[in-house]
Design a protein around this motif. Structure first.
Motif, mmCIF file in Angstrom:
data_model
loop_
_atom_site.group_PDB
_atom_site.id
_atom_site.type_symbol
_atom_site.label_atom_id
_atom_site.label_comp_id
_atom_site.label_asym_id
_atom_site.label_seq_id
_atom_site.Cartn_x
_atom_site.Cartn_y
_atom_site.Cartn_z
ATOM 1 N N CYS A 97 0.850 -1.193 0.000
ATOM 2 C CA CYS A 97 0.000 0.000 0.000
ATOM 3 C C CYS A 97 0.874 1.227 0.000
ATOM 4 C CB CYS A 97 -0.998 0.007 1.157
ATOM 5 S SG CYS A 97 -0.368 -0.512 2.738
ATOM 6 N N GLU A 98 0.411 2.209 -0.739
ATOM 7 C CA GLU A 98 1.208 3.392 -1.029
ATOM 8 C C GLU A 98 0.501 4.613 -0.488
ATOM 9 O OE1 GLU A 98 3.267 2.747 -5.236
ATOM 10 O OE2 GLU A 98 2.046 4.568 -5.171
ATOM 11 N N ASP A 99 0.978 5.149 0.590
ATOM 12 C CA ASP A 99 0.485 6.409 1.140
ATOM 13 C C ASP A 99 -1.038 6.438 1.255
ATOM 14 O OD1 ASP A 99 0.622 8.947 2.167
ATOM 15 O OD2 ASP A 99 0.572 9.921 0.195
ATOM 16 N N ILE A 100 -1.619 5.380 1.832
ATOM 17 C CA ILE A 100 -3.082 5.355 1.844
ATOM 18 C C ILE A 100 -3.661 6.129 3.017
ATOM 19 C CG2 ILE A 100 -3.259 3.198 0.548
ATOM 20 C CD1 ILE A 100 -3.948 1.771 3.090
ATOM 21 N N GLU A 101 -4.855 6.627 2.772
ATOM 22 C CA GLU A 101 -5.551 7.417 3.776
ATOM 23 C C GLU A 101 -7.042 7.102 3.702
ATOM 24 O OE1 GLU A 101 -4.575 11.715 4.294
ATOM 25 O OE2 GLU A 101 -6.695 12.003 3.815
ATOM 26 N N VAL A 102 -7.656 6.896 4.861
ATOM 27 C CA VAL A 102 -9.109 6.733 4.938
ATOM 28 C C VAL A 102 -9.602 7.790 5.900
ATOM 29 C CG1 VAL A 102 -11.021 5.226 5.577
ATOM 30 C CG2 VAL A 102 -8.939 4.236 4.605
ATOM 31 N N SER A 103 -10.468 8.671 5.407
ATOM 32 C CA SER A 103 -10.959 9.698 6.320
ATOM 33 C C SER A 103 -12.475 9.700 6.375
ATOM 34 C CB SER A 103 -10.422 11.073 5.901
ATOM 35 O OG SER A 103 -10.702 11.302 4.548
ATOM 36 N N TYR A 104 -12.978 9.958 7.563
ATOM 37 C CA TYR A 104 -14.418 10.123 7.766
ATOM 38 C C TYR A 104 -14.611 11.582 8.161
ATOM 39 C CZ TYR A 104 -14.193 5.057 7.860
ATOM 40 O OH TYR A 104 -13.967 3.752 7.532
ATOM 41 N N GLY B 186 -11.141 -3.642 0.699
ATOM 42 C CA GLY B 186 -12.099 -2.960 -0.165
ATOM 43 C C GLY B 186 -13.381 -2.534 0.516
ATOM 44 N N ARG B 187 -13.452 -2.679 1.823
ATOM 45 C CA ARG B 187 -14.680 -2.286 2.520
ATOM 46 C C ARG B 187 -14.677 -0.810 2.905
ATOM 47 N NH1 ARG B 187 -17.565 -6.447 2.538
ATOM 48 N NH2 ARG B 187 -19.274 -5.102 3.131
ATOM 49 N N ALA B 188 -13.505 -0.199 2.914
ATOM 50 C CA ALA B 188 -13.432 1.235 3.208
ATOM 51 C C ALA B 188 -12.866 1.948 1.982
ATOM 52 C CB ALA B 188 -12.538 1.486 4.419
ATOM 53 N N ARG B 189 -13.453 3.075 1.658
ATOM 54 C CA ARG B 189 -13.013 3.814 0.482
ATOM 55 C C ARG B 189 -11.782 4.655 0.843
ATOM 56 N NH1 ARG B 189 -16.452 5.931 -3.892
ATOM 57 N NH2 ARG B 189 -18.249 5.156 -2.747
ATOM 58 N N LEU B 190 -10.789 4.599 -0.003
ATOM 59 C CA LEU B 190 -9.589 5.387 0.246
ATOM 60 C C LEU B 190 -9.833 6.834 -0.163
ATOM 61 C CD1 LEU B 190 -6.642 3.176 -1.085
ATOM 62 C CD2 LEU B 190 -7.678 3.239 1.179
ATOM 63 N N SER B 191 -9.367 7.753 0.665
ATOM 64 C CA SER B 191 -9.421 9.150 0.223
ATOM 65 C C SER B 191 -8.106 9.529 -0.459
ATOM 66 C CB SER B 191 -9.717 10.078 1.394
ATOM 67 O OG SER B 191 -9.011 9.674 2.546
ATOM 68 N N LYS B 192 -7.141 8.660 -0.298
ATOM 69 C CA LYS B 192 -5.841 8.915 -0.912
ATOM 70 C C LYS B 192 -5.065 7.601 -0.996
ATOM 71 C CE LYS B 192 -2.123 11.662 0.456
ATOM 72 N NZ LYS B 192 -1.613 12.560 1.495
ATOM 73 N N ALA C 291 -13.531 15.033 8.840
ATOM 74 C CA ALA C 291 -12.225 15.602 9.151
ATOM 75 C C ALA C 291 -11.322 14.577 9.842
ATOM 76 C CB ALA C 291 -12.388 16.826 10.045
ATOM 77 N N PHE C 292 -11.942 13.481 10.297
ATOM 78 C CA PHE C 292 -11.187 12.483 11.054
ATOM 79 C C PHE C 292 -10.463 11.518 10.125
ATOM 80 C CE2 PHE C 292 -11.273 8.183 13.022
ATOM 81 C CZ PHE C 292 -10.270 8.417 13.944
ATOM 82 N N LYS C 293 -9.151 11.441 10.308
ATOM 83 C CA LYS C 293 -8.377 10.520 9.482
ATOM 84 C C LYS C 293 -8.148 9.228 10.250
ATOM 85 C CE LYS C 293 -6.231 14.078 6.717
ATOM 86 N NZ LYS C 293 -5.081 14.941 6.478
ATOM 87 N N ALA C 294 -8.909 8.193 9.888
ATOM 88 C CA ALA C 294 -8.813 6.918 10.606
ATOM 89 C C ALA C 294 -7.516 6.208 10.261
ATOM 90 C CB ALA C 294 -10.005 6.039 10.262
ATOM 91 N N VAL C 295 -7.094 6.357 9.018
ATOM 92 C CA VAL C 295 -5.806 5.806 8.579
ATOM 93 C C VAL C 295 -5.144 6.870 7.719
ATOM 94 C CG1 VAL C 295 -4.716 4.144 7.032
ATOM 95 C CG2 VAL C 295 -6.463 3.362 8.629
ATOM 96 N N THR C 296 -3.879 7.115 7.964
ATOM 97 C CA THR C 296 -3.212 8.128 7.145
ATOM 98 C C THR C 296 -1.726 7.818 7.017
ATOM 99 O OG1 THR C 296 -2.870 10.503 6.863
ATOM 100 C CG2 THR C 296 -2.861 9.695 9.125
ATOM 101 N N ASN C 297 -1.182 8.219 5.879
ATOM 102 C CA ASN C 297 0.265 8.064 5.672
ATOM 103 C C ASN C 297 0.772 6.642 5.729
ATOM 104 O OD1 ASN C 297 1.374 10.543 5.173
ATOM 105 N ND2 ASN C 297 1.261 11.142 7.339
ATOM 106 N N VAL C 298 -0.072 5.674 5.405
ATOM 107 C CA VAL C 298 0.389 4.300 5.545
ATOM 108 C C VAL C 298 0.980 3.801 4.229
ATOM 109 C CG1 VAL C 298 -0.283 1.915 5.953
ATOM 110 C CG2 VAL C 298 -1.142 3.716 7.448
ATOM 111 N N THR C 299 2.244 3.513 4.264
ATOM 112 C CA THR C 299 2.926 2.888 3.134
ATOM 113 C C THR C 299 3.598 1.642 3.675
ATOM 114 O OG1 THR C 299 3.325 5.007 2.071
ATOM 115 C CG2 THR C 299 4.721 3.161 1.399
ATOM 116 N N TYR C 300 3.312 0.505 3.047
ATOM 117 C CA TYR C 300 3.908 -0.715 3.579
ATOM 118 C C TYR C 300 3.971 -1.801 2.511
ATOM 119 C CZ TYR C 300 5.550 -3.564 7.419
ATOM 120 O OH TYR C 300 6.339 -4.298 8.247
ATOM 121 N N GLU C 301 4.993 -2.604 2.591
ATOM 122 C CA GLU C 301 5.110 -3.730 1.663
ATOM 123 C C GLU C 301 5.082 -5.030 2.453
ATOM 124 O OE1 GLU C 301 8.526 -3.412 -0.813
ATOM 125 O OE2 GLU C 301 7.723 -1.716 -1.949
#
Lengths: 315, 254
Positions: free
Chosen positions: B13-20, B58-64, B22-32
């Motif tokens: 995953c490359e710099d993924i972000e899930v936000s609801y 695929g259950r949460a939509r990525l904002s980034k 203004a709340f960013k539940a997941v942010t800045n996640v890059t991992y192999e």
């Protein structure tokens, strides 16, 4: 004999009443039961098997009725191709509905299908008046002309309807035990899990909704030819409501339940309407009492009783 | 199995972000995620562990950001398509077909995997290979004796095992397990850990688990999340010593 066979036996008695009773009595009623059963069997694929409560099935039913009427009367088509077209158009309208409605679920799905079908109802009564005859509808819808048999005789038409009914029942039975039917059961049971094990939930829902639309379209076409008339009432939301009541009354999710529901509903309609003009209200009351008293419908009640009187013989 | 790149990673995953909002539940996640390893995902409640799993499955939509499985981008794919691509998943709250039997549950999962296009005109019982797949997994998860019991009446531990079985039937390359031991008693947990070890051999696994002993024991690598971000990752010993982790997660001041 198990409970399923008992239900099948009951259905067989109801639909063969004209053959059993002297002078083919009750044939008019049984003809109506056969047609509404085709509608209800198809509706239950969506409602009972896939777990989607549609309040828009009147649209597919009514559109099928208009399709058959217009093709036979205005375009000079033969009856059988017109009936096929009624199914195709019913299915096509259902497919279009599904693209809007399947995005949402539960109550919102019911409301969206209701709104879409009312849109068609209003259009048929006003904007499309040239085509549909407006609120007057179209009278003089023909019956089939096959093998030189006089299908304008209700006794003969019964056999035609019986054949279509049996075909509809067989296909529905096959769908239920096919991979498609199993996948739909899975979706009804747990949509999240169904999607996660790899079922394309929306496509499966669209498929069954379309199949159900074909059933409704064919049934609508047949009803128009039975009563020689099609009018916007067939598109009205109360027609959707009727089929919901029939299926709930008979037992949703069962193969034979909806037919029993239709039979009771039609017999009540026939009998009550001769007793009082408030028959629809009384029918509603009976329906409420029934759904509270027997949540699995008549079929559920019969199966329960059967299990009780045949100890050990669980069906 | 495709190409040489797979040796490096199966899931990325490359710099993924899930936000609801203004709340960013997941942010800045890059991992192999490398093939064949078991990753333990830990972090306090609300750190974004399950959301990250939702983003991957695929259950949460990525904002980034973007997600790749075997170098194929799956960012826009729906959950079922990701399952087909080789991403299996179990849930924190048990998701099974409760009113069907254990065998029917597994058969459905086998069917979903074998017949993506749903052949139509034949009873499902006629497809022998589906039943065979289901039976194989039935014995793998040790529920042979409960095959014809309704899944809803299984013990909680057995339901968790069934949940893993359902995920296995899609023959995943990557398996996401969201708290498979949640609410499972101590004695059963040992069996469950053994089961997870056995059935996930050779697979890439991402496991969310609160029981530290278990996580430290079975993970090849630990990923620590805090406030939606990956705080640290590495082998168990490294993580245990990491002062940031100790402060933020283990609650120890040094």
């Amino acid at each position: 004999m198990n409970a399923q066979r008992l239900l099948a036996f009951l259905v067989a008695i109801i639909i063969s009443a004209p053959l059993l009773l002297p002078d083919g009595q009750g044939v008019g009623l049984v003809n109506a039961i056969l047609i509404w059963s085709i509608f209800a069997i198809g509706f239950d694929l969506v409602f009972g098997v896939a777990g989607m409560l549609s309040f828009g099935h009147a649209a597919f039913f009514g559109v099928g009725a208009y399709t058959l009427s217009l093709l036979t009367m205005r375009m000079g088509w033969d009856f059988i191709p017109s009936l096929g077209a009624a199914g195709v158009v019913g299915g096509a309208v259902a497919l279009v509905f599904s693209y809007f409605a399947i995005r949402v679920s539960g109550l919102f799905f019911a409301l969206l299908t209701l709104a879409l079908s009312q849109l068609i109802y209003i259009m048929a009564g006003t904007k499309l008046r040239m085509l549909t005859g407006g609120v007057d509808g179209i009278a003089g819808v023909p019956r089939p002309d096959l093998f030189g048999i006089d299908f304008y005789d209700d006794g003969n038409y019964y056999f035609f309807l019986l054949a279509v009914f049996i075909l509809a029942l067989l296909i529905s039975g096959l769908i239920r035990i096919s991979p498609l039917g199993q996948a739909l059961r899975a979706i009804k049971s747990n949509e999240v899990r169904a999607e996660q094990i790899g079922f394309n939930v929306q496509r499966l829902q669209r498929s069954v909704f379309t199949i159900s639309g074909i059933y409704a379209g064919v049934a609508g076409g047949l009803l128009a030819s039975l009563i020689f008339y099609v009018g916007p009432q067939m598109l009205h939301w109360s027609t959707s409501g009727d089929v919901v009541i029939m299926v709930l009354l008979g037992g949703m999710g069962t193969l034979f339940g909806p037919i029993l529901g239709v039979a009771i509903f039609e017999i009540m309609r026939e009998w009550l309407s001769t007793q009082t003009s408030h028959w629809y209200g009384i029918l509603g009351l009976i329906f409420i009492v029934c759904t509270i008293g027997m949540p699995k419908g008549i079929a559920g009640l019969i199966m329960q009783l059967w299990d009780r009187i045949t100890p050990g013989g669980k069906s | 199995m495709s190409g040489t790149s797979e040796a490096k990673h199966v899931l990325r995953c490359e710099d993924i972000e899930v936000s609801y909002g203004a709340f960013k539940a997941v942010t800045n996640v890059t991992y192999e995620f490398k093939p064949g390893l078991l990753y333990g995902l830990i972090g306090p409640n609300g750190a974004g562990k399950t959301t990250l799993m939702n983003a991957l499955s695929g259950r949460a939509r990525l904002s980034k950001g973007r997600v790749f499985l075997n170098d194929h981008e799956i960012t826009k794919q729906s959950p079922h398509a990701r399952t087909w691509a080789g991403l299996g998943r179990s849930f924190q709250i048990t998701q099974i077909f409760a009113e069907m039997t254990v065998f029917e549950n597994l058969r459905l999962a086998a069917q979903a995997h074998r017949f993506r296009l749903q052949p139509f005109w034949s009873p499902v019982g006629k497809f022998r290979e589906i039943a065979n797949d289901a039976e194989k997994v039935l014995s793998e998860i040790g529920l042979e004796n409960s095959a014809h019991v309704n899944a809803g009446s299984l013990s909680h531990g057995d339901q968790r095992a069934l949940e893993i079985g359902l995920a296995l039937l899609s023959e995943p390359k990557v398996l996401l397990l969201d708290e498979p031991l949640a609410g499972v008693g101590h004695d059963v947990a040992e069996k469950a850990v053994e089961l997870i070890r056995r059935v996930t051999e050779g697979l890439t696994v991402l496991l969310i688990e609160h029981n530290m002993d278990v996580v430290m024991e079975i993970s090849d690598e630990i990923i620590v999340m805090l406030a939606g971000e990956i705080l640290a990752s590495g082998e168990a010993e490294t993580i245990k010593r990491d002062p940031r982790v100790r402060t933020a997660y283990l609650g120890e001041e040094e």
